[in-house]
Design a protein around this motif. Structure first.
Motif, PDB file in Angstrom:
ATOM      1  N   ALA A 136      55.359  31.406  33.758  1.00  0.00           N
ATOM      2  CA  ALA A 136      55.648  32.772  34.192  1.00  0.00           C
ATOM      3  C   ALA A 136      56.330  32.785  35.562  1.00  0.00           C
ATOM      4  O   ALA A 136      57.279  33.555  35.788  1.00  0.00           O
ATOM      5  CB  ALA A 136      54.346  33.582  34.241  1.00  0.00           C
ATOM      6  N   ALA A 140      60.058  34.207  36.559  1.00  0.00           N
ATOM      7  CA  ALA A 140      60.143  35.339  37.484  1.00  0.00           C
ATOM      8  C   ALA A 140      60.779  34.981  38.815  1.00  0.00           C
ATOM      9  O   ALA A 140      61.015  35.877  39.635  1.00  0.00           O
ATOM     10  CB  ALA A 140      58.744  35.911  37.732  1.00  0.00           C
ATOM     11  N   ILE A 175      54.471  39.219  40.594  1.00  0.00           N
ATOM     12  CA  ILE A 175      53.475  39.182  39.514  1.00  0.00           C
ATOM     13  C   ILE A 175      52.191  39.872  39.958  1.00  0.00           C
ATOM     14  O   ILE A 175      51.597  40.661  39.209  1.00  0.00           O
ATOM     15  CB  ILE A 175      53.211  37.729  39.097  1.00  0.00           C
ATOM     16  N   GLY A 178      52.847  43.630  40.305  1.00  0.00           N
ATOM     17  CA  GLY A 178      52.982  44.248  38.994  1.00  0.00           C
ATOM     18  C   GLY A 178      51.641  44.449  38.318  1.00  0.00           C
ATOM     19  O   GLY A 178      51.420  45.469  37.638  1.00  0.00           O
ATOM     20  N   ASP A 196      47.978  40.303  31.322  1.00  0.00           N
ATOM     21  CA  ASP A 196      49.118  40.872  30.600  1.00  0.00           C
ATOM     22  C   ASP A 196      50.427  40.597  31.336  1.00  0.00           C
ATOM     23  O   ASP A 196      51.439  40.250  30.715  1.00  0.00           O
ATOM     24  CB  ASP A 196      48.930  42.378  30.428  1.00  0.00           C
ATOM     25  N   GLU A 197      50.413  40.740  32.651  1.00  0.00           N
ATOM     26  CA  GLU A 197      51.628  40.513  33.434  1.00  0.00           C
ATOM     27  C   GLU A 197      52.061  39.048  33.367  1.00  0.00           C
ATOM     28  O   GLU A 197      53.263  38.752  33.224  1.00  0.00           O
ATOM     29  CB  GLU A 197      51.383  40.926  34.888  1.00  0.00           C
ATOM     30  N   LYS A 200      53.493  38.333  29.805  1.00  0.00           N
ATOM     31  CA  LYS A 200      54.825  38.918  29.632  1.00  0.00           C
ATOM     32  C   LYS A 200      55.881  38.120  30.395  1.00  0.00           C
ATOM     33  O   LYS A 200      56.985  37.879  29.889  1.00  0.00           O
ATOM     34  CB  LYS A 200      54.829  40.367  30.100  1.00  0.00           C
ATOM     35  N   ALA A 201      55.541  37.715  31.613  1.00  0.00           N
ATOM     36  CA  ALA A 201      56.493  36.924  32.393  1.00  0.00           C
ATOM     37  C   ALA A 201      56.714  35.554  31.764  1.00  0.00           C
ATOM     38  O   ALA A 201      57.832  35.019  31.794  1.00  0.00           O
ATOM     39  CB  ALA A 201      55.990  36.772  33.834  1.00  0.00           C
ATOM     40  N   ASP A 205      59.641  38.584  29.056  1.00  0.00           N
ATOM     41  CA  ASP A 205      59.682  39.932  28.508  1.00  0.00           C
ATOM     42  C   ASP A 205      60.122  40.910  29.600  1.00  0.00           C
ATOM     43  O   ASP A 205      59.606  40.889  30.722  1.00  0.00           O
ATOM     44  CB  ASP A 205      58.292  40.306  27.981  1.00  0.00           C
ATOM     45  N   ASN A 207      59.429  43.919  29.809  1.00  0.00           N
ATOM     46  CA  ASN A 207      58.350  44.842  30.163  1.00  0.00           C
ATOM     47  C   ASN A 207      57.534  44.340  31.345  1.00  0.00           C
ATOM     48  O   ASN A 207      56.726  45.097  31.893  1.00  0.00           O
ATOM     49  CB  ASN A 207      57.434  45.054  28.960  1.00  0.00           C
ATOM     50  N   SER A 208      57.723  43.096  31.727  1.00  0.00           N
ATOM     51  CA  SER A 208      57.067  42.559  32.912  1.00  0.00           C
ATOM     52  C   SER A 208      57.753  43.090  34.166  1.00  0.00           C
ATOM     53  O   SER A 208      58.993  43.113  34.257  1.00  0.00           O
ATOM     54  CB  SER A 208      57.122  41.032  32.894  1.00  0.00           C
TER      55      SER A 208
END
Length: 225
Positions: A136, A140, A175, A178, A196-197, A200-201, A205, A207-208
């Motif tokens: 992640a 990011a 992260i 968020g 979840d964050e 997603k990362a 995604d 949505n992150s």
């Protein structure tokens, strides 16, 4: 005896020798990778960090994955400049959670949130949650950003490369921010929002929050090249 001493030894030519053969020097061997040889400490008594790998070559030297039982070093490197890379990655995430307005000074709460988030990630993905966290952060971490240059009173945007240490700091900060912002909009606990964050990362995604901010910054930097 005299005749044997006066005899000159004859040297027979070697039939296998090839005088025109070119000798090519062997290339120097690559330095061996330094491996951890200390005791096998499991993070929180569950997760083995020795098998976690970093794929981004720019972040290899700055992501510390040294096995540790409890990620808490009591600000051992707090007064040393550029010593963040000596701190374990999970501890850096905990400290970054404390930089938000919700968990300022609440080390136990941030510690518990990160520990429960890693447990949730392991339950969902069935793999080492530290490896998911590293993935992640790699996704990011921005590679370009925009700075402002002044030319005779005119401010001109210019795209610049991001230093590896800054890339890591930015990814961890976004992260954490968020996850905290998501907890304000839902009834889920902060550990669930952090998990979840990170997930997603790790999947890149949009949505992150961290991935969306990275794409926005790199898009602006691309237009300012």
């Amino acid at each position: 005896m005299g005749d044997e001493e006066n005899q000159t030894p004859t040297i027979e030519p070697q039939m296998d020798a090839q005088p025109d053969e070119t000798v090519v020097a062997a290339a120097p061997a690559a330095p061996a990778k330094t491996e951890y040889t200390g005791p096998n400490l499991l993070l929180f008594g569950k997760y083995d960090m020795r098998d976690v790998t970093v794929q981004d070559p720019g972040l290899v030297k700055y992501i510390n994955l040294t096995p540790i039982l409890v990620p808490h070093t009591a600000a051992r490197h707090g007064n040393t400049r550029f010593a963040k890379h000596k701190m374990n990655l999970v501890e850096r995430v905990i400290n970054e959670m404390m930089r938000t307005e919700v968990y300022t000074g609440k080390k136990n709460s941030a510690f518990r949130a990160v520990r429960e988030a890693l447990s949730t990630i392991q339950t969902r993905t069935k793999e080492n949650p530290v490896q998911v966290l590293v993935r992640a952060i790699e996704n990011a971490a921005p590679r370009e950003e925009v700075t402002r240059l002044r030319y005779g009173g005119i401010s001109v945007p210019k795209a610049v490369d991001v230093a590896p240490a800054r890339r890591l700091d930015t990814a961890i900060r976004r992260i954490s921010a968020g996850a905290v912002s998501a907890s304000h909009k839902s009834k889920n606990p902060i550990s669930q929002c952090l998990a979840d964050e990170i997930l997603k990362a790790a999947k890149n995604d949009m949505n992150s929050v961290a991935i969306a901010k990275k794409e926005e910054v790199e898009r602006v930097a691309k237009s300012a090249r």
